[in-house]
Design a protein around this motif. Sequence first.
Motif, PDB file in Angstrom:
ATOM      1  N   MET A   1       0.898  -1.295   0.066  1.00  0.00           N
ATOM      2  CA  MET A   1      -0.068  -0.055   0.041  1.00  0.00           C
ATOM      3  C   MET A   1       0.769   1.345  -0.178  1.00  0.00           C
ATOM      4  SD  MET A   1      -3.157   1.153   2.587  1.00  0.00           S
ATOM      5  CE  MET A   1      -2.049   0.798   4.243  1.00  0.00           C
ATOM      6  N   ILE A   2       0.393   2.415  -0.547  1.00  0.00           N
ATOM      7  CA  ILE A   2       0.924   3.527  -0.678  1.00  0.00           C
ATOM      8  C   ILE A   2      -0.013   4.601  -0.126  1.00  0.00           C
ATOM      9  CG2 ILE A   2       1.957   5.340  -2.251  1.00  0.00           C
ATOM     10  CD1 ILE A   2       2.656   3.222  -4.233  1.00  0.00           C
ATOM     11  N   ILE A   3       0.862   5.436   0.844  1.00  0.00           N
ATOM     12  CA  ILE A   3       0.120   6.574   1.536  1.00  0.00           C
ATOM     13  C   ILE A   3       0.645   7.861   1.110  1.00  0.00           C
ATOM     14  CG2 ILE A   3      -0.634   7.490   3.568  1.00  0.00           C
ATOM     15  CD1 ILE A   3       0.706   3.847   3.459  1.00  0.00           C
ATOM     16  N   ARG A   4      -0.155   8.755   0.792  1.00  0.00           N
ATOM     17  CA  ARG A   4       0.365   9.958   0.240  1.00  0.00           C
ATOM     18  C   ARG A   4      -0.201  11.294   1.151  1.00  0.00           C
ATOM     19  NH1 ARG A   4       3.162   8.741  -4.343  1.00  0.00           N
ATOM     20  NH2 ARG A   4       1.825   7.303  -5.645  1.00  0.00           N
ATOM     21  N   SER A   5       0.488  12.237   1.414  1.00  0.00           N
ATOM     22  CA  SER A   5      -0.188  13.432   1.967  1.00  0.00           C
ATOM     23  C   SER A   5       0.463  14.794   1.340  1.00  0.00           C
ATOM     24  CB  SER A   5      -0.095  13.460   3.441  1.00  0.00           C
ATOM     25  OG  SER A   5       1.489  13.529   3.519  1.00  0.00           O
ATOM     26  N   LYS A   6      -0.380  15.915   1.544  1.00  0.00           N
ATOM     27  CA  LYS A   6      -0.055  17.097   1.170  1.00  0.00           C
ATOM     28  C   LYS A   6      -0.386  18.305   2.242  1.00  0.00           C
ATOM     29  CE  LYS A   6      -1.925  19.031  -2.570  1.00  0.00           C
ATOM     30  NZ  LYS A   6      -2.556  19.351  -3.920  1.00  0.00           N
ATOM     31  N   ALA A   7       0.351  19.102   2.280  1.00  0.00           N
ATOM     32  CA  ALA A   7       0.125  20.461   3.191  1.00  0.00           C
ATOM     33  C   ALA A   7       0.308  21.685   2.702  1.00  0.00           C
ATOM     34  CB  ALA A   7       0.686  20.065   4.762  1.00  0.00           C
ATOM     35  N   PRO A   8      -0.516  22.557   2.701  1.00  0.00           N
ATOM     36  CA  PRO A   8      -0.224  23.842   2.245  1.00  0.00           C
ATOM     37  C   PRO A   8       0.546  24.690   2.696  1.00  0.00           C
ATOM     38  CG  PRO A   8      -2.234  24.151   3.394  1.00  0.00           C
ATOM     39  CD  PRO A   8      -1.797  22.666   3.275  1.00  0.00           C
ATOM     40  N   LEU A   9       1.607  25.387   2.149  1.00  0.00           N
ATOM     41  CA  LEU A   9       2.324  26.583   2.642  1.00  0.00           C
ATOM     42  C   LEU A   9       1.577  27.833   2.786  1.00  0.00           C
ATOM     43  CD1 LEU A   9       5.748  26.178   0.127  1.00  0.00           C
ATOM     44  CD2 LEU A   9       5.097  25.164   2.501  1.00  0.00           C
ATOM     45  N   ARG A  10       2.130  28.706   3.669  1.00  0.00           N
ATOM     46  CA  ARG A  10       1.318  30.063   4.100  1.00  0.00           C
ATOM     47  C   ARG A  10       2.140  31.367   4.011  1.00  0.00           C
ATOM     48  NH1 ARG A  10       4.899  32.153   6.444  1.00  0.00           N
ATOM     49  NH2 ARG A  10       5.797  31.759   8.412  1.00  0.00           N
TER      50      ARG A  10
END
Length: 355
Positions: A1-10
């Motif tokens: 299984m592959i897990i991905r995430s992303k989070a925005p800069l500010r």
Amino acid sequence: MIIRSKAPLRLGLAGGGSDVSPYSDLYGGLVLNATINLYAYCTIEETDRDIITIHAYDADCNEEYPTAESLPLDDGKALLIKGVYNRLIKDFSIKPLSFNITTHNDAPAGSGLGTSSTMVVCILKCFVEWLNLPLGDYEIARLAYEIERKDLGLSGGKQDQYAATFGGFNYMEFLKNDMVIVNPLKIKRWIVDELEASMILYFTGKSRSSAAIIEEQKENTSKGNNDAVMAMHEIKKSAIDMKLTLLKGDIDGFANILRTAWENKKKMATHITNPVIQEAIDTAMAHGAKAGKVSGAGGGGFIMFVVEPTKKKEIEMALGKLKGFVMPFQFSDGGAHGWKIYPTDNVLALQKMTF
């Protein structure tokens, strides 16, 4: 299984620095920030080998470690990844894991957009998604703060972790004992559109480490440096004033507050500005910009300019003759999120079961 995430800069619009201890502990901090469509990314791939493989592109790190309860911090490599892993194994009594992890950022480190803290949130969110950990937004942001500031001892404030986790326009309150209250702002669409039309984000071409600037700021507060403390009081007040101008769509008022906040910010530490930053601000102002302020601690990274939309291209062309570059951006909604990618065989099996 592959897990991905992303989070925005500010973008740190107003009040930045008042979220840094000891000021926030002594006087309370107020910050107004907004996330943009530049992100930190993380991918975790499960493996059956007793190895942890790290590819941290922003840190230029490609390393392998034996699967263990704790990864070494003394080699100074991929500290953000290791800090998250070590803390989760400890706090949640998780058995040592085997995996490949890959991280990268849309913006360079030291850009003033909260890249390091956003990356910690992003990595943490990836593990939360993978391991189904019972952490909500406040818990993720607080844990990310503790990992970066306390476990790893990296200097900085508290706003970046909460901005990356919650996303959007937020008015944040920083109180004693690391208590934080996030107040999401409902900005009308036409105001957001007008703000985007009226702003330029310019990278000076110079990344910087915020640690020395932040340490000087902390020292000035601890020693009661009156000029620095009074300037920070004004910077904190600017968050209140700017919130009101945004809610009303008063872009000229927004520009006036940004300009004054920059003058106060320069009083907080000696290296907040420099000839490279000043040249960019002078160039933009000479071609009609209304205001400019560095995002983040200062010393380099990105500068936010407020301009008349009809003069935007002219100012961008003038800045383009300098050593940096203009970064197109839009404001973004939504904070850090993660998702799972299952092997194709599992997906086909699920589809057959559905029908």
